[in-house]
Design a protein around this motif. Structure first.
Motif, mmCIF file in Angstrom:
data_model
loop_
_atom_site.group_PDB
_atom_site.id
_atom_site.type_symbol
_atom_site.label_atom_id
_atom_site.label_comp_id
_atom_site.label_asym_id
_atom_site.label_seq_id
_atom_site.Cartn_x
_atom_site.Cartn_y
_atom_site.Cartn_z
ATOM 1 N N GLY A 107 0.867 -1.311 0.057
ATOM 2 C CA GLY A 107 -0.030 0.105 -0.028
ATOM 3 C C GLY A 107 0.927 1.165 -0.062
ATOM 4 O O GLY A 107 0.515 2.283 -0.799
ATOM 5 N N PHE A 110 2.294 1.659 -3.375
ATOM 6 C CA PHE A 110 1.602 2.212 -4.229
ATOM 7 C C PHE A 110 1.363 3.664 -4.402
ATOM 8 O O PHE A 110 0.957 4.492 -5.023
ATOM 9 N N ALA A 111 1.211 4.118 -2.750
ATOM 10 C CA ALA A 111 0.780 5.429 -2.477
ATOM 11 C C ALA A 111 1.857 6.471 -2.818
ATOM 12 O O ALA A 111 1.622 7.551 -3.115
ATOM 13 N N ARG A 118 3.123 0.948 -12.405
ATOM 14 C CA ARG A 118 2.130 1.241 -11.048
ATOM 15 C C ARG A 118 0.880 0.849 -11.090
ATOM 16 O O ARG A 118 0.143 0.172 -10.404
ATOM 17 N N PHE A 122 -1.617 -1.929 -10.056
ATOM 18 C CA PHE A 122 -2.559 -1.717 -9.109
ATOM 19 C C PHE A 122 -3.976 -2.219 -9.501
ATOM 20 O O PHE A 122 -4.831 -2.849 -9.003
ATOM 21 N N ARG A 171 -2.877 1.813 0.847
ATOM 22 C CA ARG A 171 -2.584 2.613 -0.144
ATOM 23 C C ARG A 171 -3.412 4.241 0.185
ATOM 24 O O ARG A 171 -2.833 5.202 0.419
ATOM 25 N N GLN A 172 -4.762 3.968 0.369
ATOM 26 C CA GLN A 172 -5.642 4.979 0.797
ATOM 27 C C GLN A 172 -5.226 5.735 1.771
ATOM 28 O O GLN A 172 -5.050 7.043 1.911
ATOM 29 N N CYS A 174 -1.978 5.717 3.104
ATOM 30 C CA CYS A 174 -0.832 6.256 3.064
ATOM 31 C C CYS A 174 -0.859 7.647 2.038
ATOM 32 O O CYS A 174 -0.196 8.621 2.441
ATOM 33 N N ILE B 15 6.241 -3.280 -2.977
ATOM 34 C CA ILE B 15 5.050 -4.139 -3.168
ATOM 35 C C ILE B 15 5.310 -5.698 -3.654
ATOM 36 O O ILE B 15 4.268 -6.269 -3.757
ATOM 37 N N TYR B 291 -3.107 13.672 -4.078
ATOM 38 C CA TYR B 291 -2.118 12.713 -4.211
ATOM 39 C C TYR B 291 -0.594 13.104 -4.461
ATOM 40 O O TYR B 291 -0.559 13.658 -5.399
#
Lengths: 289, 294, 412
Positions: A107, A110-111, A118, A122, A171-172, A174, B15, B291
């Motif tokens: 996570g 990916f973040a 990527r 994902f 992920r969300q 982070c 990952i 983001y």
């Protein structure tokens, strides 16, 4: 000056009154929803103290008329429950520890990084999550059988060493951590792993606690995969044992309730003891800016 | 130099285990599953024929498939907003300075651990025509009793309510974890500027919850589109298929009718629908989320 | 020198023991069946007896909840990891035979044809060769509450449809439109409805899956089932579970499997139960009813086909079935047990269930769960959706053909 103070005073009082009403309303809402959430669980626990006759009676009773511990005795004498506990602990704790680690690392990856592939990777993970299991479980079982994993702990554990749900959730979480914080650490000479363990992990404690409890609950209650993989009492887990108190014609809800209550207890204890981590997030770890 | 290389490699290292462990047990079965949709495989025999798109052609004329799609959509349309609103509301309530937050959080978590077979028994009693508590309550308002689970008009709705009950606790905890993560300094700054509760909610809390909301919307959507357990236990898809959801039908086709190829074709259609909806969610709700790494 | 010789001998002996040991357990039979607590204990006991009779044989027995039985069985068959001996619903046997999943039993087929109740093996034979032996036999019988009968002065248990309705109307207790006691119930249960249809003498389906029940007789049976609810109001779908109602004395009569006796006794030991054969269509008619049963079959992949057949014979032997019926309430499939004094002495109420075996016909469709659903839906179409009996019945006829095409022929 004086005037001003008076105004402040009266609005303050009105404030206090309003706050009190709000608090009462909050509690009313919390308690009434709590009752709806609690009743089915309570029903199960209370049902575990009823006789088979009372539990099948109509209209049903809520509080046992004549509470008995016989169901618990029967459950323990009929099946090797202690052994099932051990199996369930093995097949829940190991995957949970590994999943929390692998999912939070992924996570975070990916973040907080940009790298080739990527988005593709994902979305691949999200996409495989969307295929309904009735179609994938048979090929997976055939694979596991060919690999000699039927009737082994490895076979039970191997399917839950990571989770798309966990990767996505971490992920969300982070994402909400400011990049400046990571850059500051890098300037201080921290390695990327150092960043993960010293900054991300402490800051995402509530999320990690949530993921832990979800993963643990999921593994603890896992049914479909163990059903296919286990053909021996040696490996049977609690969730496989509970339906064994019912048959095609004869059912014993009282025994099912007793067995379920005992099966659920460790999960609730874990949840209660896990509580303090839920609140130990950014707010408490000194991150203010 | 090392620093740069490390930063290039690091994400892959992070990952790798998670992605490997997940795809190892899902990717090949998923590909096989898609492949099966072009066959007439019956599970119990190693023999099968390739039938091209015949399974998909059949879907077009299958009324039950159409019905189950509509039921699934109706279920999702009611369930998703219900779950999100109630769980957010609960999380906001619990995130105030009330006493007993630990206690309430535990209580709200209980539906997640109560075995669904056991919970269904109680819900069936709640909906019971003669002595159910729901009919008692609406009776107080002078409404006529209904046979909730055995009525085409109310069966699916009754199951939606149970579905919300089932899903709220978990999502509430996720929201709460996100709320606990919001730095208090934001609120303190806003309070100094004189912002009231609603303003703080609207301009601080909700925007900062966006990544969490995106997550909850997507996972709840996936869960709703795959709803199966309650229908299987409580209504068996009835009465008259009014609670037959698509995964319920897939399960029947695969394991009762031995039509695995056909079940696979339905699964592929469901997969495509889920993918499109997830993509829409992503584009719609993902906007404006901070983001940093983008 | 002596020592080495001794140790050499020791090693040889050890090897021999191990070899014998592994030889001794060379024959292992894996046996799967769906679960009930009472049955579980009994099969374990049979397995130990069989092992004692056949030294070197080991039975590995696994009991699986019925709702998940096929979910577990099918992937195992697909992977080739399935059991040597397992249970199938009788109607599933032809399909599994065609797919080559199961094999012909190695038994005296001519003898078996004489020993077993004909209704129980219709689906299990092909050219008079058995592919499975019948077990878990259920018929449809009429349970009634003797106390209610006494209270209302009913002395004769109904033997015809007319008497059945008459009695049910007497028992029914409705005040101001609220039902307090139902007279009679079938619960929209497939075998119960099909029993009524079968009694009028209709055929159901031909060998090619064409519907044959779509005739006035079939319709009369179907209509009678609907009439219990709509015309006579002796059954009320809003009343809740018929089993709960019967347990609580709120239901006078119910069409049920004999095994429900054990279930009632288990929770309500003092419930005043009577059991009779289902009433006939007209005076003096046969008490036709629908039989459902399972079969023990052997996988085609098993290494010990002979042994598997012997184990199945052992499980369905006269002595085993007698114990089985006593412990579980499921009926025997051997003709010799129909008037077995020991069984009747143990449980006098078994008289009607045992007698019902003789007038039972096999469930008339191979695809049992699909057709049970179709029958339930057909009744619901009238009761819930308000369609006419004609519409619902026509639909049922077409649905039966559709199910046959999709499930049995696997047509695309």
């Amino acid at each position: 000056m004086l005037n001003n103070q008076q105004i402040d005073h009266s609005t303050g009082r009105r404030h206090v009154a309003r706050a009190k009403i709000l608090t009462v309303l909050t509690y009313v809402a919390l308690v009434s929803i709590g009752v709806i959430m609690l009743i089915p669980f309570l029903w199960m626990v209370l049902g575990s103290f009823k006789t088979v006759r009372e539990v099948m009676q109509f209209p049903p009773t809520f509080i046992p008329k004549d509470p008995t511990l016989a169901n618990y005795k029967e459950v323990f004498s009929r099946l090797p429950f202690a052994h099932y506990y051990l199996n369930t602990i093995i097949t829940s704790v190991i995957p949970t520890v590994i999943t929390v680690l692998t999912a939070s690392m992924a996570g975070f990856g990916f973040a907080k990084y940009r790298f080739a592939g990527r988005n593709f990777i994902f979305w691949l993970i999200l996409a495989t999550m969307m295929i309904p299991y009735p179609v994938t479980i048979v090929p997976l079982y055939v694979m596991a059988y060919r690999a000699g994993l039927v009737n082994t702990y490895t076979g039970l554990i191997i399917v839950s060493l990571s989770s798309a749900f966990g990767i996505f959730m971490m992920r969300q979480f982070c994402l909400t951590i400011p990049d400046d914080l990571l850059d500051a650490a890098r300037i201080d000479g921290s390695s990327e792993f150092g960043i993960f363990f010293k900054i991300i992990t402490p800051l995402t404690k509530p999320a990690l606690a949530t993921l832990t409890i979800f993963t643990f609950t999921g593994n603890w209650n896992a049914y479909m995969w163990p059903l296919l993989m286990v053909n021996t009492d040696r490996l049977r887990t609690l969730s496989l044992a509970i339906p064994l108190f019912n048959g095609q014609y004869a059912s014993f809800p009282n025994l099912v309730y007793a067995a379920s209550t005992m099966a659920v207890l460790p999960v609730i204890l874990l949840f209660v003891f896990n509580q303090r981590y839920f609140t130990e997030g950014i707010a408490m770890s000194g991150l203010k800016e | 130099m090392w620093y740069k290389i490390q930063r290039k490699i690091a994400p892959y290292v992070f990952i790798f285990p998670g992605v490997l462990f997940y795809l190892m047990v899902t990717f090949i079965p998923a590909i096989i599953g898609v492949g099966l949709s072009f066959t007439n495989w019956s599970i119990i025999t190693p023999k099968f024929r390739w039938v091209g798109l015949r399974n998909y052609e059949r879907l077009l004329t299958d009324d039950l498939f159409k019905t189950s799609l509509i039921n699934t959509f109706r279920y999702a349309v009611w369930l998703i907003p219900g779950v999100i609103i109630v769980s957010l509301l609960l999380a906001l309530l619990l995130n105030t300075k009330v006493r007993g937050i630990t206690f309430f959080r535990t209580i709200y978590y209980l539906p997640m651990v109560t075995p669904i077979a056991v919970a269904s028994v109680i819900w069936m009693w709640i909906y019971d025509r003669r002595t159910g508590i729901l009919n008692y309550i609406i009776g107080l308002f002078g409404l006529a009793p209904r046979n909730w689970l055995n009525d085409i008009k109310t069966a699916l709705g009754s199951i939606v309510v149970m579905g919300i009950w089932l899903a709220v606790g978990g999502n509430m905890i996720i929201y709460l974890a996100a709320l606990q993560g919001i730095s208090r300094s934001y609120y303190e700054a806003a309070e100094i500027d004189g912002a009231g509760y609603w303003q703080r909610l609207r301009f601080i809390t909700l925007p900062l919850l966006k990544p969490t909301t995106l997550f909850i919307v997507i996972t709840t959507t996936m869960g709703a589109l795959r709803a199966f357990a309650q229908m299987n236990i409580m209504t068996q898809g009835g009465p008259l298929n009014s609670t037959t959801t698509i995964v319920f039908y897939i399960f029947q086709a695969a394991f009762t009718d031995l039509r695995m190829g056909y079940a696979a074709a339905m699964s592929v259609v469901l997969f495509l629908i889920t993918l499109v909806l997830t993509f829409i969610d992503w584009k719609f709700l993902g906007k404006g989320v901070n983001y940093d790494a983008e | 020198m002596k020592l080495t010789k001794r140790s050499f001998l020791l090693v040889i002996t050890l090897i021999a023991v191990f070899a014998l040991n592994s030889l001794a357990f060379a024959e292992t039979l894996v046996h799967w069946q769906h679960h009930s607590p009472a049955r579980n204990e009994m099969v374990e006991k049979f397995a130990r007896e069989f092992e004692a009779l056949n030294p070197g044989v080991k039975i590995e027995f696994e009991s699986i909840p019925l709702s998940d039985y096929y979910t577990k069985l099918l992937p195992a068959i697909a992977a080739g990891s399935g059991p040597d001996v397992f249970q199938l619903r009788a109607g599933d046997v032809p399909r599994y035979r065609n797919y080559g999943v199961i094999q012909e039993l190695k038994i005296d087929h001519a003898q078996a044809l004489e020993d077993f109740v004909p209704g129980s093996y219709g689906y299990l034979i092909e050219n008079e060769k058995f592919y499975g032996l019948p077990t878990d036999v259920q018929t449809i019988v009429l349970f009634y509450n003797t106390e209610i009968f006494e209270e209302l002065g009913i002395t004769e248990v109904p033997t015809t449809w007319d008497e059945l309705i008459e009695t049910a109307l007497l028992i029914k207790d409705v005040e101001d439109g609220v039902m307090y006691r139902m007279g009679l119930a079938h619960g929209n249960y497939g075998p119960a409805i099909l029993t009524l249809m079968a009694q009028t003498g209709t055929e159901f389906q031909d060998a090619k899956g064409k519907t044959l029940f779509n005739n006035p007789q079939g319709k009369e049976g179907f209509k009678f089932a609907v009439d219990w609810i709509t015309e006579y109001g002796v059954e009320d779908p809003n009343f809740g579970s018929r089993w709960t109602a019967f347990r609580e004395g709120e239901l006078g009569m119910v069409f049920a499997h004999p095994a429900m006796l054990g279930s009632f006794r288990n929770s309500h030991p003092d419930l005043p139960i009577g059991i009779a054969e289902v009433p006939a269509y007209t005076e003096g008619g046969t008490r036709t009813n629908i039989m459902t049963n399972w079969a023990y079959v052997t996988s085609s992949g098993t290494k010990n086909a002979d042994l598997a057949s012997r184990w199945i014979e052992f499980l369905t032997s006269k002595e085993a079935q007698r114990k089985w019926t006593i412990e579980t309430g499921e009926l025997p499939s051997r003709i010799a047990l129909i008037e077995d004094p020991e069984l009747l002495e143990h449980e006098p109420l078994l008289a009607a269930p045992l007698a019902s075996l003789e007038s039972a016909i096999p469930y008339p469709f191979e695809a049992l769960s699909q057709m049970d659903k179709a029958v339930r839906d057909a009744i619901s179409k009238v009761i819930i959706a308000g369609e006419t009996v004609d519409q619902a019945f026509d639909w049922l006829g077409k649905e039966a053909e559709k199910v046959y095409k999709e499930v049995i022929l696997d047509e695309l």
